[in-house]
Design a protein around this motif. Sequence first.
Motif, PDB file in Angstrom:
ATOM      1  N   THR A 141     -22.794  36.235  28.581  1.00 29.27           N
ATOM      2  CA  THR A 141     -21.915  37.373  28.836  1.00 29.27           C
ATOM      3  C   THR A 141     -22.122  38.440  27.766  1.00 29.27           C
ATOM      4  N   PRO A 142     -21.670  39.673  28.004  1.00 30.83           N
ATOM      5  CA  PRO A 142     -21.802  40.708  26.976  1.00 30.83           C
ATOM      6  C   PRO A 142     -21.154  40.312  25.650  1.00 30.83           C
ATOM      7  N   GLU A 143     -19.982  39.654  25.733  1.00 30.83           N
ATOM      8  CA  GLU A 143     -19.301  39.267  24.497  1.00 30.83           C
ATOM      9  C   GLU A 143     -20.092  38.216  23.724  1.00 30.83           C
ATOM     10  N   SER A 144     -20.621  37.223  24.421  1.00 31.01           N
ATOM     11  CA  SER A 144     -21.383  36.172  23.741  1.00 31.01           C
ATOM     12  C   SER A 144     -22.674  36.724  23.145  1.00 31.01           C
ATOM     13  N   LEU A 145     -23.324  37.644  23.863  1.00 33.48           N
ATOM     14  CA  LEU A 145     -24.536  38.248  23.310  1.00 33.48           C
ATOM     15  C   LEU A 145     -24.216  39.055  22.056  1.00 33.48           C
ATOM     16  N   SER A 146     -23.094  39.765  22.061  1.00 35.14           N
ATOM     17  CA  SER A 146     -22.706  40.526  20.872  1.00 35.14           C
ATOM     18  C   SER A 146     -22.518  39.600  19.672  1.00 35.14           C
ATOM     19  N   LEU A 147     -21.934  38.417  19.902  1.00 35.88           N
ATOM     20  CA  LEU A 147     -21.765  37.448  18.825  1.00 35.88           C
ATOM     21  C   LEU A 147     -23.117  36.885  18.386  1.00 35.88           C
ATOM     22  N   MET A 148     -24.023  36.673  19.329  1.00 37.42           N
ATOM     23  CA  MET A 148     -25.355  36.175  18.977  1.00 37.42           C
ATOM     24  C   MET A 148     -26.076  37.156  18.063  1.00 37.42           C
ATOM     25  N   LEU A 149     -25.854  38.440  18.285  1.00 35.03           N
ATOM     26  CA  LEU A 149     -26.530  39.459  17.482  1.00 35.03           C
ATOM     27  C   LEU A 149     -25.987  39.537  16.059  1.00 35.03           C
ATOM     28  N   LEU A 172     -19.766  46.865  34.840  1.00 33.15           N
ATOM     29  CA  LEU A 172     -19.842  47.151  33.411  1.00 33.15           C
ATOM     30  C   LEU A 172     -19.961  48.634  33.090  1.00 33.15           C
ATOM     31  N   ILE A 173     -20.604  49.369  33.967  1.00 33.72           N
ATOM     32  CA  ILE A 173     -20.881  50.771  33.668  1.00 33.72           C
ATOM     33  C   ILE A 173     -19.569  51.543  33.502  1.00 33.72           C
ATOM     34  N   GLY A 174     -19.498  52.275  32.409  1.00 33.07           N
ATOM     35  CA  GLY A 174     -18.349  53.134  32.186  1.00 33.07           C
ATOM     36  C   GLY A 174     -17.166  52.481  31.507  1.00 33.07           C
ATOM     37  N   ASN A 175     -17.308  51.223  31.046  1.00 30.32           N
ATOM     38  CA  ASN A 175     -16.197  50.615  30.320  1.00 30.32           C
ATOM     39  C   ASN A 175     -16.699  50.023  28.999  1.00 30.32           C
ATOM     40  N   LYS A 176     -15.790  49.428  28.235  1.00 22.65           N
ATOM     41  CA  LYS A 176     -16.142  48.959  26.894  1.00 22.65           C
ATOM     42  C   LYS A 176     -17.181  47.832  26.933  1.00 22.65           C
ATOM     43  N   ARG A 177     -17.108  46.985  27.941  1.00 24.90           N
ATOM     44  CA  ARG A 177     -18.088  45.897  28.042  1.00 24.90           C
ATOM     45  C   ARG A 177     -19.474  46.458  28.344  1.00 24.90           C
ATOM     46  N   GLY A 178     -19.510  47.533  29.115  1.00 28.92           N
ATOM     47  CA  GLY A 178     -20.786  48.182  29.369  1.00 28.92           C
ATOM     48  C   GLY A 178     -21.379  48.786  28.111  1.00 28.92           C
ATOM     49  N   VAL A 179     -20.521  49.355  27.269  1.00 30.75           N
ATOM     50  CA  VAL A 179     -20.995  49.888  25.991  1.00 30.75           C
ATOM     51  C   VAL A 179     -21.532  48.759  25.115  1.00 30.75           C
ATOM     52  N   GLN A 180     -20.873  47.587  25.161  1.00 26.43           N
ATOM     53  CA  GLN A 180     -21.401  46.417  24.448  1.00 26.43           C
ATOM     54  C   GLN A 180     -22.823  46.101  24.886  1.00 26.43           C
ATOM     55  N   VAL A 181     -23.045  46.137  26.197  1.00 29.77           N
ATOM     56  CA  VAL A 181     -24.379  45.862  26.727  1.00 29.77           C
ATOM     57  C   VAL A 181     -25.380  46.905  26.238  1.00 29.77           C
ATOM     58  N   GLN A 182     -25.003  48.164  26.293  1.00 30.11           N
ATOM     59  CA  GLN A 182     -25.910  49.228  25.864  1.00 30.11           C
ATOM     60  C   GLN A 182     -26.278  49.081  24.386  1.00 30.11           C
ATOM     61  N   ALA A 184     -26.222  46.285  22.625  1.00 24.83           N
ATOM     62  CA  ALA A 184     -27.054  45.088  22.483  1.00 24.83           C
ATOM     63  C   ALA A 184     -28.492  45.364  22.912  1.00 24.83           C
ATOM     64  N   LEU A 185     -28.657  46.098  24.011  1.00 23.91           N
ATOM     65  CA  LEU A 185     -30.000  46.422  24.481  1.00 23.91           C
ATOM     66  C   LEU A 185     -30.738  47.303  23.470  1.00 23.91           C
TER      67      LEU A 185
END
Length: 236
Positions: A141-149, A172-182, A184-185
């Motif tokens: 998930t976006p949250e778990s990937l953020s922790l992995m980083l 995800l697009i347009g919300n805080k979780r989407g920003v997490q993904v961006q 991380a990428l």
Amino acid sequence: MTSQNSPHPPPSPDLGFAERWFAERGWTPFEFQREVWAAMAAGESGLLHATTGAGKTYAVGLGALARAAALGIDLSARQAPPLGILWLTPMRALAADTTRALALPLTPLAPAWTVGLRSGDTPSAERARQDRRWPSVLVTTPESLSLMLTREHAQAELQGVHTVVVDEWHELIGNKRGVQVQLALARLQRWNPQLVVWGVSATLGNLDEAMATLLGPQRAGRLVRGRVPKELRIDT
């Protein structure tokens, strides 16, 4: 690198393994699936938009294997390669189904490869195993990937990631979780400039804007639409 004027263009990627796997199951790939396989093998990023149940998972899932093969990773090697494919899902309820779907073609095509799931629901014993060695393919998930980083050795562990699939991009697009993904990428691409990123969705309006938001303004991408008719019947 081959120039545009070269009389010898680079060879087309060998996608026969994907075609054979489909044939063994009695399936015929849709053209949009073949297009995604070829694009990912060639190192292109993009966005796949197709109806639910059209075969998006195997379009980008087998495309990720094609990308690995194009990078020289031996699918038939006896030892599992390090983490190379990340599949991001915003819904933990679907993560287990996605993991099973991705594992299905690995048994005949890449038998040594491992696939795992990491989210807030992952048991501590499984987390410990993953901490010792990440699977070849990880659904998270976006949250778990953020922790992995944020891990001490994150760069060493994740710089080998060559493909990231962002499932249900419309969630995800347009919300805080989407920003997490961006974010991380952006970090993963800094570690691996050749990173291939694909968004997947069945519910998007402005497709060009959705793809640009995912890939960033500096990256071109390929937009693939699945041409699968969907019949609507309305009873009143």
